[in-house]
Design an enzyme around this catalytic site. Structure first.
Site, PDB file in Angstrom:
ATOM      1  N   TYR A   1       0.950  -1.434   0.091  1.00  0.00           N
ATOM      2  CA  TYR A   1       0.056   0.244  -0.238  1.00  0.00           C
ATOM      3  C   TYR A   1       0.700   1.267   0.133  1.00  0.00           C
ATOM      4  O   TYR A   1       2.050   1.243   0.193  1.00  0.00           O
ATOM      5  CB  TYR A   1      -1.011   0.015   1.289  1.00  0.00           C
ATOM      6  CG  TYR A   1      -0.463  -0.065   2.710  1.00  0.00           C
ATOM      7  CD1 TYR A   1      -0.186   0.881   3.074  1.00  0.00           C
ATOM      8  CD2 TYR A   1       0.002  -1.473   3.095  1.00  0.00           C
ATOM      9  CE1 TYR A   1       0.230   0.715   4.761  1.00  0.00           C
ATOM     10  CE2 TYR A   1       0.561  -1.572   4.324  1.00  0.00           C
ATOM     11  CZ  TYR A   1       0.740  -0.492   5.055  1.00  0.00           C
ATOM     12  OH  TYR A   1       1.025  -0.704   6.317  1.00  0.00           O
TER      13      TYR A   1
ATOM     14  N   HIS B   1       5.943  -0.610   1.640  1.00  0.00           N
ATOM     15  CA  HIS B   1       5.664   0.420   0.523  1.00  0.00           C
ATOM     16  C   HIS B   1       6.819   0.556  -0.743  1.00  0.00           C
ATOM     17  O   HIS B   1       7.929   0.253  -0.340  1.00  0.00           O
ATOM     18  CB  HIS B   1       5.656   1.697   1.335  1.00  0.00           C
ATOM     19  CG  HIS B   1       5.050   2.027   2.588  1.00  0.00           C
ATOM     20  ND1 HIS B   1       3.457   1.824   2.538  1.00  0.00           N
ATOM     21  CD2 HIS B   1       5.354   2.142   3.814  1.00  0.00           C
ATOM     22  CE1 HIS B   1       3.315   1.884   3.826  1.00  0.00           C
ATOM     23  NE2 HIS B   1       4.272   2.138   4.559  1.00  0.00           N
TER      24      HIS B   1
END
Ligand code: C5P
Length: 218
Positions: free
Chosen positions: A146, A194
């Site tokens: 994400y 990430h």
């Protein structure tokens, strides 16, 4: 949900675009590259200064400035905000909403959980979780698990600011997302869940196209 949204202002406090004004924004990530940068006065010069998570100014004023008009945090990284600072809340699980309700609900003023005021309830803005999905899909091509807080904030700033200047993004020489205010204990943390490198390159790309300014630090 209903209760939470009764407590918060119905319309978020976002300056609308106008032809005669330029909303300048500094998006300040927490990179170690801010150390020794002397960006403080430049950051403070913006109308809107957005900081995030445990990013702090006390003791680091010369490099990161003193002004914080907006602060992004999660329950896990919450700090107590000044009365004039907007809280940008990016919920992505039900417990995040419940946590905020517990913190802001006036009926629970004396409960233990509410003992430390976290933000001025009139300055709280909640980001629709769909925005996180949008950024992951449209900006990051679903790379990583994400988007990082910093990249989400950057994407949001493109919508609420006319001029975007980016500070405090970039891993250290080992590829770790080290912070300016602490030494990482874990040497192989890299950029966590990430897509840090892709996020960085995306910001760089917009900088090269002169759509934003990217201040890469020291
Ligand atoms: O670590 P934290 O999430 O609090 O940092 C805020 C944001 O700053 C990150 O989500 C990331 O986008 C950015 N950051 C960075 N390089 C670092 C540290 C943080 O780009 N060394």
């Amino acid at each position: 949900m209903d209760k939470l949204f009764q407590i918060l202002p119905p319309v978020p406090d976002v300056l609308e675009p106008r032809p005669h004004r330029c909303r300048t924004c500094a998006v300040v990530g927490n990179s170690v590259n801010l150390k020794g940068s002397h960006y403080g006065p430049l950051i403070d010069f913006h109308d809107i200064v957005i900081r995030m998570n445990r990013g702090r100014t006390t003791g680091y004023e010369a490099d990161v400035g003193t002004k914080t008009t907006h602060h992004v945090f999660y329950p896990e990284s919450a700090t107590s905000l000044a009365n004039t600072t907007h809280l940008l809340f990016f919920p992505f699980k039900i417990s995040d909403f419940l946590w905020l309700l517990n913190k802001l609900d006036p009926d629970r003023e004396d409960s233990a959980v509410n003992s430390k005021r976290i933000a001025n309830k009139d300055l709280v803005m909640i980001l629709n979780p769909a925005f996180m999905r949008y950024v992951h899909d449209a900006w990051l091509g679903q790379r990583g698990y994400y988007p990082s807080t910093g990249f989400l904030t950057f994407a949001l700033s493109l919508l609420i600011c006319d001029e975007v200047n980016v500070f405090g993004f970039g891993a250290d020489s080992d590829g770790n997302w080290n912070h300016y205010y602490e030494q990482h204990k874990y040497k192989d943390l890299k950029t966590g869940a990430h897509p840090g490198t892709f996020e960085y390159q995306t910001i760089e790309k917009l900088h090269k196209r002169q759509m934003i300014e990217f201040f890469k630090g020291w």
